[in-house]
Design a protein around this motif. Sequence first.
Motif, PDB file in Angstrom:
ATOM      1  N   SER A 168     -10.198  -0.556  -5.205  1.00 31.54           N
ATOM      2  CA  SER A 168     -11.444  -0.365  -4.335  1.00 31.54           C
ATOM      3  C   SER A 168     -11.110  -0.458  -2.776  1.00 31.54           C
ATOM      4  N   ALA A 169     -10.586  -1.483  -2.318  1.00 29.34           N
ATOM      5  CA  ALA A 169     -10.132  -1.618  -0.877  1.00 29.34           C
ATOM      6  C   ALA A 169      -9.232  -0.619  -0.443  1.00 29.34           C
ATOM      7  N   SER A 170      -8.018  -0.173  -1.325  1.00 20.79           N
ATOM      8  CA  SER A 170      -7.404   0.834  -1.025  1.00 20.79           C
ATOM      9  C   SER A 170      -8.057   2.156  -0.894  1.00 20.79           C
ATOM     10  N   PHE A 171      -9.008   2.382  -1.896  1.00 22.79           N
ATOM     11  CA  PHE A 171      -9.706   3.562  -1.818  1.00 22.79           C
ATOM     12  C   PHE A 171     -10.504   3.641  -0.319  1.00 22.79           C
ATOM     13  N   LEU A 172     -10.922   2.623   0.116  1.00 23.93           N
ATOM     14  CA  LEU A 172     -11.767   2.699   1.317  1.00 23.93           C
ATOM     15  C   LEU A 172     -10.849   2.751   2.555  1.00 23.93           C
ATOM     16  N   GLY A 173      -9.671   2.664   2.266  1.00 20.04           N
ATOM     17  CA  GLY A 173      -8.605   2.434   3.554  1.00 20.04           C
ATOM     18  C   GLY A 173      -8.405   1.280   4.018  1.00 20.04           C
ATOM     19  N   LEU A 174      -8.828   0.236   3.124  1.00 17.86           N
ATOM     20  CA  LEU A 174      -8.791  -1.285   3.726  1.00 17.86           C
ATOM     21  C   LEU A 174      -7.530  -1.853   3.488  1.00 17.86           C
TER      22      LEU A 174
ATOM     23  N   ASN B 143      -1.022   1.951  -7.384  1.00 17.26           N
ATOM     24  CA  ASN B 143      -1.205   1.207  -6.033  1.00 17.26           C
ATOM     25  C   ASN B 143      -0.617   2.275  -5.248  1.00 17.26           C
ATOM     26  N   THR B 144       0.733   2.808  -5.735  1.00 19.04           N
ATOM     27  CA  THR B 144       1.457   3.621  -4.674  1.00 19.04           C
ATOM     28  C   THR B 144       0.950   4.882  -4.739  1.00 19.04           C
ATOM     29  N   SER B 145      -0.002   5.346  -5.365  1.00 21.11           N
ATOM     30  CA  SER B 145      -0.562   6.816  -5.639  1.00 21.11           C
ATOM     31  C   SER B 145      -2.152   7.041  -5.098  1.00 21.11           C
ATOM     32  N   CYS B 146      -2.493   5.752  -4.743  1.00 18.47           N
ATOM     33  CA  CYS B 146      -3.976   5.466  -4.755  1.00 18.47           C
ATOM     34  C   CYS B 146      -4.862   6.371  -3.928  1.00 18.47           C
TER      35      CYS B 146
ATOM     36  N   ALA C  22      -7.142  -5.540   3.463  1.00 17.36           N
ATOM     37  CA  ALA C  22      -7.798  -6.092   2.725  1.00 17.36           C
ATOM     38  C   ALA C  22      -7.441  -6.092   1.184  1.00 17.36           C
ATOM     39  N   ALA C  23      -6.571  -4.867   0.766  1.00 16.74           N
ATOM     40  CA  ALA C  23      -6.230  -4.610  -0.387  1.00 16.74           C
ATOM     41  C   ALA C  23      -5.051  -5.436  -0.892  1.00 16.74           C
ATOM     42  N   THR C  24      -4.085  -5.894   0.171  1.00 20.69           N
ATOM     43  CA  THR C  24      -2.945  -6.661  -0.139  1.00 20.69           C
ATOM     44  C   THR C  24      -2.918  -8.030  -0.881  1.00 20.69           C
ATOM     45  N   PRO C  25      -4.056  -8.589  -0.223  1.00 12.83           N
ATOM     46  CA  PRO C  25      -4.355  -9.895  -0.911  1.00 12.83           C
ATOM     47  C   PRO C  25      -4.598  -9.840  -2.440  1.00 12.83           C
ATOM     48  N   PHE C  26      -5.577  -8.781  -2.574  1.00 11.26           N
ATOM     49  CA  PHE C  26      -5.933  -8.685  -4.072  1.00 11.26           C
ATOM     50  C   PHE C  26      -5.055  -8.186  -4.869  1.00 11.26           C
ATOM     51  N   GLY C  27      -4.094  -7.333  -4.208  1.00 11.73           N
ATOM     52  CA  GLY C  27      -3.070  -6.847  -5.101  1.00 11.73           C
ATOM     53  C   GLY C  27      -1.983  -8.156  -5.412  1.00 11.73           C
ATOM     54  N   LEU C  28      -1.827  -8.970  -4.608  1.00  9.80           N
ATOM     55  CA  LEU C  28      -0.657 -10.205  -4.863  1.00  9.80           C
ATOM     56  C   LEU C  28      -1.651 -10.930  -5.836  1.00  9.80           C
ATOM     57  N   ARG C  29      -2.704 -11.257  -5.735  1.00  8.52           N
ATOM     58  CA  ARG C  29      -3.502 -11.772  -6.823  1.00  8.52           C
ATOM     59  C   ARG C  29      -3.530 -11.260  -7.885  1.00  8.52           C
ATOM     60  N   ALA C  30      -3.587  -9.907  -8.165  1.00  5.07           N
ATOM     61  CA  ALA C  30      -3.406  -9.261  -9.555  1.00  5.07           C
ATOM     62  C   ALA C  30      -2.224  -9.554 -10.101  1.00  5.07           C
ATOM     63  N   MET C  31      -1.350  -9.361  -9.364  1.00 10.20           N
ATOM     64  CA  MET C  31       0.234  -9.519  -9.845  1.00 10.20           C
ATOM     65  C   MET C  31       0.382 -11.212 -10.322  1.00 10.20           C
ATOM     66  N   GLN C  32       0.038 -12.131  -9.755  1.00  6.70           N
ATOM     67  CA  GLN C  32       0.044 -13.367 -10.240  1.00  6.70           C
ATOM     68  C   GLN C  32      -0.869 -13.488 -11.727  1.00  6.70           C
ATOM     69  N   GLU C  33      -2.198 -13.013 -11.900  1.00  6.06           N
ATOM     70  CA  GLU C  33      -2.691 -12.912 -12.927  1.00  6.06           C
ATOM     71  C   GLU C  33      -1.964 -12.116 -13.904  1.00  6.06           C
ATOM     72  N   LEU C  34      -1.611 -11.064 -13.718  1.00  2.00           N
ATOM     73  CA  LEU C  34      -0.799 -10.337 -14.701  1.00  2.00           C
ATOM     74  C   LEU C  34       0.494 -10.979 -15.444  1.00  2.00           C
TER      75      LEU C  34
ATOM     76  N   ILE D  58     -10.189   7.343   3.613  1.00  3.66           N
ATOM     77  CA  ILE D  58     -10.027   7.771   5.140  1.00  3.66           C
ATOM     78  C   ILE D  58      -8.491   7.276   5.557  1.00  3.66           C
ATOM     79  N   PRO D  59      -7.616   8.355   5.829  1.00  2.00           N
ATOM     80  CA  PRO D  59      -6.271   7.986   6.270  1.00  2.00           C
ATOM     81  C   PRO D  59      -6.422   7.766   7.699  1.00  2.00           C
ATOM     82  N   THR D  60      -6.829   6.307   8.116  1.00  2.00           N
ATOM     83  CA  THR D  60      -7.122   6.055   9.432  1.00  2.00           C
ATOM     84  C   THR D  60      -6.166   6.460  10.356  1.00  2.00           C
ATOM     85  N   THR D  61      -4.644   5.855   9.960  1.00  2.00           N
ATOM     86  CA  THR D  61      -3.634   6.117  10.946  1.00  2.00           C
ATOM     87  C   THR D  61      -3.300   7.204  11.351  1.00  2.00           C
ATOM     88  N   ILE D  62      -3.394   8.234  10.416  1.00  2.00           N
ATOM     89  CA  ILE D  62      -2.841   9.726  10.597  1.00  2.00           C
ATOM     90  C   ILE D  62      -3.841  10.183  11.281  1.00  2.00           C
ATOM     91  N   ILE D  63      -5.166  10.115  11.089  1.00  2.00           N
ATOM     92  CA  ILE D  63      -6.267  10.740  12.002  1.00  2.00           C
ATOM     93  C   ILE D  63      -6.310  10.339  13.361  1.00  2.00           C
TER      94      ILE D  63
END
Lengths: 198, 177
Positions: A101-107, A143-146, A110-122, A150-155
């Motif tokens: 959800s965070a990657s979807f919103l371009g955050l 994750n890599t194709s999410c 915010a996405a990375t900590p959730f991602g690392l947490r998901a890996m630990q749980e998995l 809003i692609p903020t940097t490219i805008i």
Amino acid sequence: MNRGVVNIIWLALLTGGVGVAAWSGRTEVVNKAALDAARSAVTLALELIGVMALWLGLLRIAEEAGLVGLVARLVRPFVRFLFPSVPAGHPALGAIIMNLSASFLGLGNAATPFGLRAMQELQKLNPRPEEASEAMCTFLALNTSCITLIPTTIIGLRAAAGSANPTEIIVPTVLATSCATAAAIVADQFLRRHYRNR
Amino acid sequence: MPSLAEASNWVVPLLFLLIPLSGYCRGVKVYEAFVRGAEEGFGTAVRIIPFLVGMMVAIAVFRASGAMDLLSEFLKPVLVPLGMPAEVLPLAIMRPLSGGGALGVAAETISRYGPDSFLGRLASVMQGSTDTTFYVVTIYFGSVGITRYRYAVALGLTADIVGLLAALFICRCLFQI
């Protein structure tokens, strides 16, 4: 692995460029091009500040308003379907949902900590801790194709380069990432079976 | 299909309207939240300067020397059937490898050919359409000590290639040549 390949490409660009320039006797062109590029890189980054500040400011409001949670509710059934090996209610699912959800919103931050947490749980569900589990491969592919709304940097880069319409690439980008996500899901199902049978 | 490109023009005003409004309704101090987020913009822009300088210089040298022309001449038989301009090839190669590197290459392409040219738009969509597979794999697997990636890299690269080709196809439909 990552670091190695990038080093080789960077080196190849420089040595290839200087080599061709020397061979065709155009070394003065290289001097000018290199110095101009270095200067315009910094100008570009400075012009980027305004647009990045605008987007990151808006996204912070979205974050504090709980919009990530709202998107999370929308993608939940989808995520349950993609991770059959993760038991319902396991904390890994929550972390995966928040990350996507965070990657979807371009955050990105915010996405990375959730991602690392998901890996630990998995990893806790992983029978062979040295080896990537099926759920982990699925998660990485998503994750890599999410899809990013809003692609903020490219805008920002487009605005800095003087585009008449920096945001016109949003819809094409969302379409292209949707294709990548669909391909990731299909390829995941295929590769998963293929590796199971080996 | 100009209407799809026009839809992009609606995304931003809608976000400007909906995000602050929904934030306010949910009791967020919208202006202060905005300022806190905007502060990060400075750091982000400054942090990418080294990547931009490194990659933009390397690409500029490669292009100005004529090496880029040689390479695109060499790869013509592969690229022409795909309809991919040789100018975006460095970006396509760099995209899965390094986020900062790809950003530098995209920035160079955009400022070189203009953000509103076909190449500039294509580079924008390509840059936005996939994430850096090798970075994600390294960081995420590294964080839990996984050393055997099995099919994760193949899977990530498949998604990258499909994303890049989709970007190419969609840009050709929307923005012509």
